[in-house]
Design an enzyme around this catalytic site. Structure first.
Site, PDB file in Angstrom:
ATOM      1  N   ARG A  41     -30.908 -45.113-102.684  1.00  0.00           N
ATOM      2  CA  ARG A  41     -31.521 -43.987-101.961  1.00  0.00           C
ATOM      3  C   ARG A  41     -32.523 -44.444-100.896  1.00  0.00           C
ATOM      4  NH1 ARG A  41     -31.795 -41.396-107.254  1.00  0.00           N
ATOM      5  NH2 ARG A  41     -30.049 -39.934-107.456  1.00  0.00           N
ATOM      6  N   LYS A  63     -31.314 -43.844 -85.746  1.00  0.00           N
ATOM      7  CA  LYS A  63     -29.985 -43.281 -86.005  1.00  0.00           C
ATOM      8  C   LYS A  63     -29.075 -44.372 -86.543  1.00  0.00           C
ATOM      9  CE  LYS A  63     -29.321 -39.494 -82.712  1.00  0.00           C
ATOM     10  NZ  LYS A  63     -28.488 -39.095 -81.565  1.00  0.00           N
ATOM     11  N   GLU A 105     -27.179 -47.866 -70.320  1.00  0.00           N
ATOM     12  CA  GLU A 105     -28.232 -47.138 -71.031  1.00  0.00           C
ATOM     13  C   GLU A 105     -29.572 -47.260 -70.296  1.00  0.00           C
ATOM     14  OE1 GLU A 105     -28.048 -45.109 -73.520  1.00  0.00           O
ATOM     15  OE2 GLU A 105     -26.111 -45.530 -74.460  1.00  0.00           O
ATOM     16  N   LYS A 140     -37.315 -44.445 -74.496  1.00  0.00           N
ATOM     17  CA  LYS A 140     -36.729 -43.952 -75.747  1.00  0.00           C
ATOM     18  C   LYS A 140     -37.786 -43.743 -76.817  1.00  0.00           C
ATOM     19  CE  LYS A 140     -32.951 -44.153 -78.932  1.00  0.00           C
ATOM     20  NZ  LYS A 140     -31.626 -44.674 -79.269  1.00  0.00           N
ATOM     21  N   GLU A 150     -33.990 -35.143 -83.726  1.00  0.00           N
ATOM     22  CA  GLU A 150     -33.136 -34.493 -82.727  1.00  0.00           C
ATOM     23  C   GLU A 150     -33.080 -32.981 -82.918  1.00  0.00           C
ATOM     24  OE1 GLU A 150     -28.643 -35.035 -81.202  1.00  0.00           O
ATOM     25  OE2 GLU A 150     -29.707 -36.920 -81.342  1.00  0.00           O
ATOM     26  N   ARG A 154     -35.088 -34.831 -78.093  1.00  0.00           N
ATOM     27  CA  ARG A 154     -34.295 -36.041 -78.298  1.00  0.00           C
ATOM     28  C   ARG A 154     -32.834 -35.859 -77.886  1.00  0.00           C
ATOM     29  NH1 ARG A 154     -34.422 -40.257 -83.405  1.00  0.00           N
ATOM     30  NH2 ARG A 154     -32.697 -41.552 -82.690  1.00  0.00           N
ATOM     31  N   ASN A 158     -28.755 -37.928 -75.027  1.00  0.00           N
ATOM     32  CA  ASN A 158     -27.290 -37.914 -74.991  1.00  0.00           C
ATOM     33  C   ASN A 158     -26.751 -37.700 -73.570  1.00  0.00           C
ATOM     34  OD1 ASN A 158     -27.033 -38.252 -77.819  1.00  0.00           O
ATOM     35  ND2 ASN A 158     -27.487 -36.073 -78.114  1.00  0.00           N
ATOM     36  N   HIS A 161     -23.222 -38.705 -72.641  1.00  0.00           N
ATOM     37  CA  HIS A 161     -22.490 -39.088 -73.846  1.00  0.00           C
ATOM     38  C   HIS A 161     -21.361 -38.129 -74.224  1.00  0.00           C
ATOM     39  CE1 HIS A 161     -25.605 -42.036 -74.129  1.00  0.00           C
ATOM     40  NE2 HIS A 161     -25.219 -42.467 -75.305  1.00  0.00           N
ATOM     41  N   HIS A 165     -18.236 -40.273 -74.801  1.00  0.00           N
ATOM     42  CA  HIS A 165     -17.633 -40.402 -76.125  1.00  0.00           C
ATOM     43  C   HIS A 165     -16.182 -39.925 -76.125  1.00  0.00           C
ATOM     44  CE1 HIS A 165     -21.519 -40.592 -78.767  1.00  0.00           C
ATOM     45  NE2 HIS A 165     -21.227 -41.734 -78.206  1.00  0.00           N
ATOM     46  N   HIS A 177     -18.591 -48.554 -75.054  1.00  0.00           N
ATOM     47  CA  HIS A 177     -19.643 -47.536 -75.020  1.00  0.00           C
ATOM     48  C   HIS A 177     -20.413 -47.548 -73.701  1.00  0.00           C
ATOM     49  CE1 HIS A 177     -22.544 -44.667 -76.454  1.00  0.00           C
ATOM     50  NE2 HIS A 177     -23.537 -45.513 -76.206  1.00  0.00           N
TER      51      HIS A 177
END
Length: 273
Positions: A41, A63, A105, A140, A150, A154, A158, A161, A165, A177
């Site tokens: 956990r 993330k 990026e 960032k 997010e 945030r 993207n 993206h 994507h 990417h």
């Protein structure tokens, strides 16, 4: 695979105080982070990114996730690292295409929150690689600190993206990417201009900078309808709504929902030749 990591953790006798250390690029970081988030956990996590892309993007923000055939990062968790250790010297052995992927990026971060960084890249470039990485990471960090999960700002990270994507997915990841993000930045900028949300001059500047960085502004061989369909599997969807991030000015980007298929198709036509 993630399963093999759990097996190795158990064989090594890791307990809740033992950190998982990721040494590698973004995929390694995503996998190790998800394993660290879910093993017992949650155990401590340390990121040591070795690619430009992972230094300025994937390693910062917490993330983690793994890809499925239906899309990228559909299974994952937020897991903030205890520390991120960046040494730009490791990039001396980084292949040129991998370095360029990271530049996509960095351009994105310039559009998002650092007009100075964007303009440096347009003109003479930053004073050093360390400054380049630090300036991009700072954008960032500022966004993530304000919105770690997010729920708001945030989502602007993207930028590019949703388009990117979908192209990556349709290409079966032959388009990497960084290339996907680069194409997505161009498409998003032109869509913003078509919607009257930014000037045509800004869209042209963004496309010119993407090209200056040695990144693609067009890609051949992919069907527009297939890319449209792939967007419906994007995890950035909100219900049946397609969500895009578009630039209004340097340092000013917004999230928009469902701009209309005509605008999306027009933007895709700019990058799918």
């Amino acid at each position: 695979s993630i399963r093999s990591l759990y097996d190795q953790f158990l064989i090594a006798g890791l307990d809740r105080r033992c950190p998982v250390i990721s040494l590698g690029g973004g995929v390694i970081g995503d996998m190790a982070g998800f394993a660290a988030a879910s093993y017992l956990r949650g155990v401590p996590f340390v990121q040591i990114p070795t690619s430009l892309l992972s230094m300025v993007d994937a390693s910062v923000g917490g993330k983690t996730g793994v890809d499925m055939p239906q899309g990228k990062n559909l299974v994952g968790a937020f897991k903030q690292p205890q520390v991120v250790i960046i040494d730009t010297a490791v990039m001396e052995t980084l292949p040129s295409p991998e370095f360029q992927a990271g530049l996509a990026e960095i351009v994105k971060h310039g559009i998002l929150g650092s007009p100075d960084l964007f303009e440096q890249l347009e003109e003479h470039g930053p004073t050093s690689l360390n400054h380049l990485v630090a300036d991009a990471v700072r954008v960032k960090v500022d966004v993530v600190e304000e919105d770690p999960f997010e729920q708001g700002r945030r989502a602007t990270l993207n930028l590019g993206h949703t388009f990117g994507h979908a192209i990556e997915l349709v290409s079966e990841f032959a388009v990497g990417h960084g290339e996907g993000v680069a194409l997505g930045l161009v498409a998003s900028a032109h869509m913003a201009a078509s919607l009257g949300r930014c000037t045509p001059e800004l869209a042209a500047r963004i496309e010119a900078l993407v090209d200056r960085m040695g990144l693609p502004t067009r890609v051949r061989g992919y069907d527009l309808d297939a890319v449209m369909a792939a967007m419906t599997h994007d995890k950035k969807r909100s219900g049946k709504t397609l969500r895009f991030v578009i630039p209004q000015a340097l340092g000013d980007v917004v999230v928009i929902d469902n701009p209309g298929d005509a605008y999306v198709r027009e933007a895709l036509e700019r990058i799918l030749t």
